[in-house]
Design an enzyme around this catalytic site. Structure first.
Site, PDB file in Angstrom:
ATOM      1  N   THR D  51       0.888  -1.288  -0.123  1.00  0.00           N
ATOM      2  CA  THR D  51      -0.003   0.112   0.012  1.00  0.00           C
ATOM      3  C   THR D  51       1.049   1.217  -0.019  1.00  0.00           C
ATOM      4  O   THR D  51       2.010   1.206   0.645  1.00  0.00           O
ATOM      5  CB  THR D  51      -0.912   0.073   1.083  1.00  0.00           C
ATOM      6  OG1 THR D  51      -1.887   0.954   1.251  1.00  0.00           O
ATOM      7  CG2 THR D  51      -0.179  -0.125   2.512  1.00  0.00           C
ATOM      8  N   GLU D  52       0.415   2.237  -0.661  1.00  0.00           N
ATOM      9  CA  GLU D  52       1.295   3.533  -0.966  1.00  0.00           C
ATOM     10  C   GLU D  52       1.666   4.046   0.221  1.00  0.00           C
ATOM     11  O   GLU D  52       2.829   4.787   0.225  1.00  0.00           O
ATOM     12  CB  GLU D  52       0.524   4.344  -2.015  1.00  0.00           C
ATOM     13  CG  GLU D  52       0.185   3.706  -3.283  1.00  0.00           C
ATOM     14  CD  GLU D  52      -1.178   3.376  -3.430  1.00  0.00           C
ATOM     15  OE1 GLU D  52      -1.448   2.365  -2.717  1.00  0.00           O
ATOM     16  OE2 GLU D  52      -1.907   3.899  -4.280  1.00  0.00           O
ATOM     17  N   ASN D  53       0.757   4.170   1.114  1.00  0.00           N
ATOM     18  CA  ASN D  53       1.194   4.797   2.473  1.00  0.00           C
ATOM     19  C   ASN D  53       1.997   4.034   3.397  1.00  0.00           C
ATOM     20  O   ASN D  53       1.896   4.043   4.632  1.00  0.00           O
ATOM     21  CB  ASN D  53      -0.334   5.134   3.256  1.00  0.00           C
ATOM     22  CG  ASN D  53      -1.263   4.262   3.379  1.00  0.00           C
ATOM     23  OD1 ASN D  53      -1.216   3.168   2.508  1.00  0.00           O
ATOM     24  ND2 ASN D  53      -1.974   4.060   4.481  1.00  0.00           N
TER      25      ASN D  53
END
Lengths: 238, 244, 244, 238
Positions: D51-53
């Protein structure tokens, strides 16, 4: 009657270097004399030592019995743990340097010019080998290795040189123009040696402090460029 | 199931080919050098290798001299073995040899060159070297950096001004293999290091097409605190136990 | 003694000046938004601020809608407060508002523009935004990256080919202040986060001239495992406790 | 006699997406239908979700009672912890994307062109606002926001689109040329919809699978560019 001349030994040069450590500074110490300064932080001041191989906040140089091969500084000296320490990757260590977070970099030097050019990674000049670094290494004579010096010299907020004032052959190391390959141009702001403390200013080199018994003329005699004398010239204070 | 654990270092490096570019973890001395993987590389038939690292060919003799009170065991190894085998055609390094230590015999790279080996040497400032590896890992083909400006390194290079200062264009180093050491690893490739031995190992991890890690200890999945993972497994392709 | 702990968020941000560029930690919603610092910024007289972040002005109402089962407390805040005050003249963001959520009233940026505020908006791909912050922190003035090539973002931009592919020149974002959240911090500024709330907080840390961190908990020096420090203290200038 | 046409619901599209998950893949799931696929990894396969975060290896979507606001994916959905998970900074998350370590990116889309151009971050076109993004936002009509889509579309090893085949107004979303602003050109290699699975090839779009009861003609009727029919065309397999 002249006072006897007294050249500072390496530990004493390091003590003088440590006087530059202000509370809260992030300091990187190069190999040789600079690393010795870690042991002389003044009472009441807290300084955080940075090492290129990914450490921040080490205590000091470790005693033999404490030496741990996973705890060393960039000069391959074992260091001790201190509360607040952190470890990180090599790239992050240099992001700190390149990003301007190192308040003070103390480096050894082969030569410093009157403009503050630093030569501290090679004893020699590429031109001597027609620009061929392999030819240079093949000779086996002081094979060049850059290490982290260029990064520190180019990006630390302040660069101090700590070194002997002259070479083993009594040749001046503070010169008009570096004959050895330079590390970075116009980066040095203060030179601390065994006989003097000299500031690099836009107007030239200014003699600020001398070792016990050394007159400005004595220092000048071992220095290639002309020194300006600070009106407040004093003996090196530790 | 995902299992990046490989039975032996030789197996992990069996596909190293002639002309491969290899990123080397470790700082150049004492803890953190991937010694098992260096030894395995010396047993692989590949030649014309390019070694990239801070100081991957100092040799154990120099390391012992430099490490002083920190013990360097006899099983330790670095790229000296590859130089001796004549497997190396290029070095991209910050420190090919150390001028400050006087050894009984010349540094390995000096010996190799004096013996007539044809080895190219590219000198790179240490931080720029790390950043060029990191750029490769980050899919950044090139960036600008200040170290080296105004020195011999500027010669023939693209210089560009930003905010009144000169910077050099630096290209990412594209590599085939990266060899690193870590303290602990799990079958997903998650790694933790120990102290300052993290250094170039964490930088090399993920920067080459294939990253091979040698670890002191292989632990169960979940044994490493997810907040403390220094190298997430995605950067690591193969793991072997250190063979002492 | 080094002590980066400041008594209050207002004190920590008292020197924010007209025209300052402020990097905002947090992803834009739920955990990890520096809510205390956003609230303090809204009480500072500075105007014409540039806010830089992934989605720093969604507003609490949108955050509550997006967070669904994850609770967003009423004390939570983001740059919406600054928009309402008319303190913002520019946004450099990946997501100024979310098209997918239907709210009772328009998103804060839409409202501010419709009310006649003069606000510049620069859209940046999320990863490029992170990399431009990281470049500033790393002293890299510019780099090349592929996202955005072949899209509207390429218009008027420097394009350069490496290995047969196009890349855009991306410049580091130079900022005056960075505001971040962390889970725990010590007086040296060492930080650890919690879960996915690390995100842009760890990216912003150190990327601005002054980094201010709000932490859930201030711990004794030495309480954080040196191997698990996510943001070494050198990147952090001031620390305050989160005020709930 | 025709079989009744049966459009797949979102969960079923997600199940079809999950069939693309090979053991050991690093997979990033975009918001909407793609995130649903996390729950359908085939028995015996292990996939690591990115996930990008700043998270790698989350378990799945968390139930209400497990929801923790420090554990969420880039679509703001609470996710669960799984052994082997790791957390890292946003920049490192995108180094993974840009560095080509994401094997599969599954994205939603507003439009996909026959060349594989993807439009998934804006409902509209800059030209409609004379290139003025502020004017666009001021209208309040689907204010544009790029998010991480451009990075994923430009750099993931493989990009799959999962979406409804047509818009709510029954307009085709698979088009000759995107009229909405694109995310990246020529990046999509597979399109999975509620009525078909279509491969993007250098020779054009190839219909590989259809939903129960849908003939190639039915799919073509809802698709703007001409579809080639795979000789091995089959019903969507789950």
């Amino acid at each position: 009657m002249n006072m006897p001349k007294h050249r500072l030994d390496e530990q004493t040069i390091a003590m003088r270097v440590a006087r530059e450590f202000q509370n809260g500074m992030y300091v990187n110490l190069g190999g040789g004399i600079p690393t010795l300064a870690a042991n002389f932080v003044a009472e009441g001041r807290e300084v955080v030592f940075h090492t290129e191989n990914g450490g921040l906040g080490y205590g000091g140089i470790a005693a033999t019995e404490e030496a741990d091969w996973d705890m060393f500084n960039a000069s391959f000296q074992p260091v001790t743990y201190a509360p607040g320490m952190s470890f990180f990757s090599h790239d992050e260590a240099f992001d700190m340097i390149r990003g301007g977070k190192i308040d003070l970099s103390v480096l050894g030097a082969m030569q410093v010019s009157e403009k503050g050019d630093l030569a501290n990674w090679a004893i020699g000049n590429m031109a001597d080998y027609n620009g061929d670094v392999v030819a240079w290494i093949r000779t086996g004579r002081f094979p060049p290795g850059i290490g982290g010096a260029m990064d520190l010299a180019a990006a630390a907020k302040k660069v101090i040189v700590a070194m002997k004032h002259v070479t083993n052959k009594n040749e001046p190391k503070i010169v008009r123009k570096c004959t050895y390959e330079i590390t970075a141009p116009r980066c040095v702001s203060l030179i601390i040696t065994d006989i003097a403390v000299i500031e690099v200013t836009p107007q030239g080199l200014v003699l600020k402090e001398t070792a016990p018994g050394f007159t400005p003329e004595d220092v000048q005699a071992e220095t290639e460029p002309i020194l300006k004398i600070d009106p407040a010239l004093k003996e090196i204070q530790l | 199931m995902i299992n990046k654990i490989v039975g032996s270092a030789r197996e992990a490096l069996a596909d190293v080919f002639d002309g491969a570019v290899i990123l080397c973890g470790g700082f150049g001395c004492v803890g953190g050098m991937p010694a098992t993987l260096f030894r395995a590389l010396a047993e692989v038939p590949a030649r014309n290798l390019t070694l990239v690292g801070n100081a991957p060919v100092l040799g154990v003799r120099a390391q012992k001299a430099a490490a002083r009170t920190m013990q360097v065991p006899d099983w330790f190894a670095d790229g000296e073995l590859l130089l001796k085998n004549g497997q190396v055609s290029k070095l991209i390094v910050s420190v090919p040899a150390m001028a400050i230590y006087r050894l009984e015999e010349p540094f390995p790279i000096v010996k190799a060159l004096q013996a007539g080996q044809d080895i190219e040497v590219e000198l790179v400032p240490q931080g720029t070297l790390a950043a060029r590896m990191k750029a490769a890992r980050a899919g950044i083909p090139a960036f600008y950096a200040r170290p080296g400006t105004g020195t011999f390194l500027q010669k023939g290079r693209e210089v560009r001004r930003f905010d009144g200062k000169d910077y050099l264009l630096e290209e990412a180093i594209r590599a085939d293999f990266g060899i690193i050491w870590a303290h602990k690893g799990d079958r997903h490739g998650n790694l933790v290091y120990r102290g300052t031995s993290r250094s170039f190992n964490a930088t090399v991890a993920g920067a080459a097409r294939v990253t091979v890690a040698e670890v002191d200890e292989i632990v169960e999945l979940g044994a490493i605190d997810p907040e403390a993972v220094a190298t997430p497994g995605i950067w690591v392709d193969r793991i072997v136990r250190r063979a002492v």
